[in-house]
Design a protein around this motif. Structure first.
Motif, short mmCIF file in Angstrom:
data_model
loop_
_atom_site.label_atom_id
_atom_site.label_comp_id
_atom_site.label_asym_id
_atom_site.label_seq_id
_atom_site.Cartn_x
_atom_site.Cartn_y
_atom_site.Cartn_z
N ASN A 211 -35.97 11.62 -34.81
CA ASN A 211 -34.88 11.13 -35.68
C ASN A 211 -33.82 10.33 -34.93
OD1 ASN A 211 -36.06 12.24 -37.86
ND2 ASN A 211 -34.64 13.95 -38.10
N ASP A 212 -33.56 10.69 -33.69
CA ASP A 212 -32.49 10.01 -32.96
C ASP A 212 -33.01 8.94 -32.00
OD1 ASP A 212 -30.53 11.50 -34.19
OD2 ASP A 212 -30.73 13.14 -32.73
N TYR A 213 -34.33 8.82 -31.88
CA TYR A 213 -34.89 7.85 -30.93
C TYR A 213 -34.46 6.44 -31.33
CZ TYR A 213 -38.48 5.24 -28.33
OH TYR A 213 -39.14 4.36 -27.50
N LEU A 214 -33.82 5.72 -30.42
CA LEU A 214 -33.34 4.33 -30.60
C LEU A 214 -32.22 4.19 -31.64
CD1 LEU A 214 -36.79 2.44 -30.64
CD2 LEU A 214 -35.26 2.72 -28.69
N SER A 215 -31.64 5.32 -32.06
CA SER A 215 -30.66 5.21 -33.16
C SER A 215 -29.38 4.48 -32.73
CB SER A 215 -30.33 6.58 -33.74
OG SER A 215 -29.79 7.40 -32.73
N ASP A 216 -29.09 4.47 -31.42
CA ASP A 216 -27.86 3.80 -30.98
C ASP A 216 -28.13 2.38 -30.48
OD1 ASP A 216 -26.58 6.15 -31.46
OD2 ASP A 216 -26.87 6.89 -29.40
N ILE A 217 -29.37 1.95 -30.59
CA ILE A 217 -29.72 0.66 -29.97
C ILE A 217 -29.90 -0.42 -31.04
CG2 ILE A 217 -31.60 -0.51 -28.74
CD1 ILE A 217 -31.90 1.99 -27.06
N ASP A 218 -29.31 -1.60 -30.78
CA ASP A 218 -29.61 -2.76 -31.61
C ASP A 218 -30.96 -3.30 -31.18
OD1 ASP A 218 -27.85 -3.33 -33.55
OD2 ASP A 218 -26.67 -4.79 -32.42
N ILE A 219 -31.93 -3.29 -32.06
CA ILE A 219 -33.28 -3.70 -31.67
C ILE A 219 -33.29 -5.23 -31.49
CG2 ILE A 219 -35.73 -3.59 -32.27
CD1 ILE A 219 -34.51 -0.79 -32.17
N PRO A 220 -33.82 -5.71 -30.36
CA PRO A 220 -33.86 -7.18 -30.14
C PRO A 220 -34.60 -7.90 -31.28
CG PRO A 220 -34.53 -6.01 -28.15
CD PRO A 220 -34.41 -4.97 -29.23
N LYS A 221 -33.99 -8.98 -31.75
CA LYS A 221 -34.57 -9.72 -32.89
C LYS A 221 -35.42 -10.88 -32.39
CE LYS A 221 -30.81 -8.94 -36.19
NZ LYS A 221 -29.65 -8.52 -35.41
N PRO A 222 -36.44 -11.23 -33.16
CA PRO A 222 -37.17 -12.47 -32.82
C PRO A 222 -36.29 -13.66 -33.16
CG PRO A 222 -38.01 -11.54 -34.87
CD PRO A 222 -36.97 -10.59 -34.37
N GLU A 223 -36.43 -14.75 -32.40
CA GLU A 223 -35.59 -15.92 -32.65
C GLU A 223 -35.82 -16.49 -34.04
OE1 GLU A 223 -35.53 -18.94 -29.66
OE2 GLU A 223 -35.18 -17.42 -28.08
N ASN A 224 -37.03 -16.29 -34.56
CA ASN A 224 -37.32 -16.88 -35.87
C ASN A 224 -37.08 -15.92 -37.03
OD1 ASN A 224 -39.47 -15.22 -35.36
ND2 ASN A 224 -41.02 -16.85 -35.29
N LEU A 225 -36.22 -14.93 -36.82
CA LEU A 225 -35.85 -14.06 -37.94
C LEU A 225 -34.69 -14.67 -38.74
CD1 LEU A 225 -35.89 -11.40 -39.59
CD2 LEU A 225 -34.36 -10.42 -37.88
N ILE A 226 -33.59 -14.97 -38.05
CA ILE A 226 -32.40 -15.44 -38.78
C ILE A 226 -32.65 -16.85 -39.32
CG2 ILE A 226 -29.95 -15.98 -38.57
CD1 ILE A 226 -29.98 -13.70 -36.35
N LYS A 227 -33.11 -17.74 -38.41
CA LYS A 227 -33.48 -19.07 -38.89
C LYS A 227 -34.99 -19.05 -39.08
CE LYS A 227 -32.08 -23.87 -37.88
NZ LYS A 227 -32.82 -24.38 -38.99
N SER A 228 -35.41 -18.47 -40.21
CA SER A 228 -36.83 -18.15 -40.37
C SER A 228 -37.67 -19.35 -40.78
CB SER A 228 -36.99 -17.04 -41.41
OG SER A 228 -36.58 -17.50 -42.68
N HIS A 229 -37.08 -20.29 -41.47
CA HIS A 229 -37.85 -21.42 -41.99
C HIS A 229 -37.21 -22.76 -41.59
CE1 HIS A 229 -39.66 -18.22 -44.32
NE2 HIS A 229 -40.49 -19.03 -44.91
N PRO A 230 -37.20 -23.06 -40.25
CA PRO A 230 -36.72 -24.39 -39.86
C PRO A 230 -37.63 -25.44 -40.51
CG PRO A 230 -37.92 -23.37 -38.04
CD PRO A 230 -37.79 -22.33 -39.11
N ALA A 231 -37.11 -26.66 -40.67
CA ALA A 231 -37.86 -27.68 -41.41
C ALA A 231 -39.26 -27.91 -40.85
CB ALA A 231 -37.08 -28.99 -41.40
#
Ligand code: CA
Length: 555
Positions: A211-231
């Motif tokens: 239950n507590d494993y990684l609970s305090d960690i921001d998991i690294p995001k892939p670069e193409n998550l936030i800007k998921s659909h560049p042109a």
């Protein structure tokens, strides 16, 4: 005849020498465990180190960078592994198919050659695992907590059940395998054991101890998550005309897809992984996506940790009984999984994260430690390879090839094809992925979204996508319309067409789908014009079904 002679010879040899020279084979498969979540693959998640035990297989054995499934979804991949045949040949195109005992070829051949065989854990091929000497399998998808198993017994399949209240499935599956070793093992024969976890399949329920494993960690995001659909990414098939289908193709982590997203699912399912005062109305899309991504990845990686810890128990036991080094240990997942790349979840795509299977093999007697190879191998090759390790020639009805020699030498045979076939049939089911087909070479990936169901209906706009996997491993730029690649495309289309015909996926099974597939193959100006129309028509149907959910029911 030749095969019989080989078997007779092997049996005689064993009798003469009194010792079993053939290795045990332990095939370990987790459900939806993707290479990004295995340290040895070195992804953005590697530093979280969720898989030290699995990594050991790479350190002491061989890691395949280009192992691919031919249809990235559970039952078809499992059917391909057990039969050595593609989906269209073994008939398991989607989740509805099953494989009965007579066609559980891998287990059948192993048993015929004198191996003691067992299948423990998630099976998912509907029929009784009758070809195995022993089985203990989850019914269908099975449960994460308080699992039940179908086993052999007095009552006929599927009525003999054993239950493990209070247990997690990964723990129970490992316990059952250890119990098989202690109580059922026949030491006069080598073993072939399929040990399959349900984890980390959705919805990622892990044992409470994590239950507590990684609970305090921001998991690294892939670069193409936030800007998921560049042109530059995707095509009219995955974005729609003037991007009108971006909200409707492929389920999302954040708010992109209103029909199905983790931003909607996860706060209800995992409130403990959300802030107590979570109120999406007060948050931006980016903040909502951030919370959903972290909730998703934490749950997923806790499941992976549970698998890895259990494998440590299993490997320690093999070491204790002196069988660790006598056993070819194979670790894989039934396919990959999108962990937020392109803002997608689930599998099904031919995109790399879903199509690639993790594949690590340890057998110190013939496989050198610490190798990494980029040879293209597929799940259709798994059965021939395991049989080869057992000294059994690939049966003629199997479509794959043994890559044992690559494991043992790191060198590809001169005629090794280095191309992988892919086909996803379940057009727009569950996770909004259009039907597609394609080819992957070491350098290129050509995907053809023909976009139609088994009747050639419910069409989405067809299109082609070309990615250079060497320069653009995250598939950010579709090169299909770049005139520089006209020859490359023509060449790959020819290879794809010959591959389809050589493996027999020639459209006979679903002629109406094939008609659509052929219609847009050359993708000329009128095809493109029609694709724009299909986009707008699909959008209209989708919006109607969202307004009136009983008509266009969410599956
Ligand atoms: Ca799966």
């Amino acid at each position: 005849m030749k095969k019989i002679l080989i078997i007779v010879f092997a049996t005689l040899m064993t009798q003469f020498t009194g010792a079993e020279s053939r290795p045990n084979i332990l095939f370990i498969m987790s459900d939806d465990h993707t290479s990004q979540a295995i340290g040895a693959y070195g992804s953005r998640l590697a530093k979280l180190n969720p898989s030290p035990t699995i990594d050991r297989l790479a350190k002491e054995g061989i890691l395949f960078e280009n192992a691919f499934c031919s249809n990235a979804i559970c039952a078809p991949s499992r059917a391909t592994i057990i039969t050595g045949q593609y989906a269209h040949t073994c008939g398991v195109h989607d989740l509805r198919g099953g494989i009965e005992g007579g066609r559980q070829h891998l287990a059948r051949e192993m048993k015929k050659a004198g191996y003691q065989t067992a299948m423990i854990g998630k099976w998912h091929l509907k029929r009784e695992p009758a070809a195995f000497d022993y089985y203990c399998v989850l019914p269908g998808q099975g449960k994460f907590h308080d699992p039940e198993f179908r086993i052999q017994g007095e009552k006929p399949w599927p009525k003999n059940l054993i239950k493990f209240p209070g247990q997690h499935s990964s723990d129970a599956i490992t316990d059952q395998t250890l119990k098989w070793f202690k109580e059922k093992r026949d030491d006069s024969k080598p073993f072939f054991l399929m040990h399959h976890y349900k984890a980390p399949h959705d919805y990622f329920e892990h044992a409470h101890r994590y239950n507590d494993y990684l609970s305090d960690i921001d998991i690294p995001k892939p670069e193409n998550l936030i800007k998921s659909h560049p042109a530059s990414f995707g095509s009219i098939a995955t974005r729609g005309y003037q991007d009108e289908l971006i909200p409707h193709i492929g389920t999302s982590i954040g708010n992109r897809n209103p029909r199905r997203s983790y931003a909607v699912d996860l706060p209800k399912r995992f409130p403990q992984d959300y802030p107590k005062d979570y109120d999406p109305a007060k948050l931006t899309d980016k903040q909502i996506q951030h919370l959903a991504y972290n909730a998703y990845l934490r749950k997923y990686l806790r499941c992976v940790k549970g698998v890895d810890d259990n494998l440590k128990r299993l490997f320690s036991y093999l070491e204790k009984i002196g069988q660790l080094d006598n056993t070819v240990i194979i670790y894989t997942g039934d396919q990959g999984f999108m962990l937020g790349e392109h803002d997608y979840q689930d599998k099904r795509w031919m995109y790399e994260e879903a199509m690639r299977m993790p594949l690590l093999i340890r057998y110190p007697k013939t496989i050198k430690a610490g190798q990494r190879v980029d040879s293209i191998v597929g799940n259709v090759d798994f059965a021939p390879t395991m049989l080869d390790f057992a000294g059994i020639k690939t049966p003629g009805y199997m479509q794959g090839r043994s890559f044992k020699s690559i494991c043992e030498t790191g060198v590809e045979p001169s005629n090794w094809p280095n191309e992988a076939y892919y086909r996803y049939w379940m057009h727009m089911a569950h996770h909004d992925n259009p039907g597609h087909v394609g080819i992957r070479t070491k350098e290129w990936k050509l995907i053809y979204f023909y976009g139609a169901d088994y009747q050639g209906l419910n069409q989405t706009p067809p299109a082609w996508e070309l990615y250079n996997m060497k320069n653009d491993p995250f598939e950010s730029t579709n090169l299909y319309d770049d005139p520089k690649y006209t020859d490359t495309i023509a060449n790959l289309k020819n290879r794809l067409a010959s591959l389809r015909s050589s493996i027999g996926d020639d459209g006979r099974d679903f002629p109406k789908t094939e008609k659509v597939l052929q219609e847009f193959w050359d993708y000329d100006a009128s095809d493109r014009e029609k694709a724009r129309r299909l986009s707008t028509e699909f959008l209209k149907r989708r919006l109607e079904s969202l307004e009136n959910p009983s008509k266009g029911k969410k599956k």
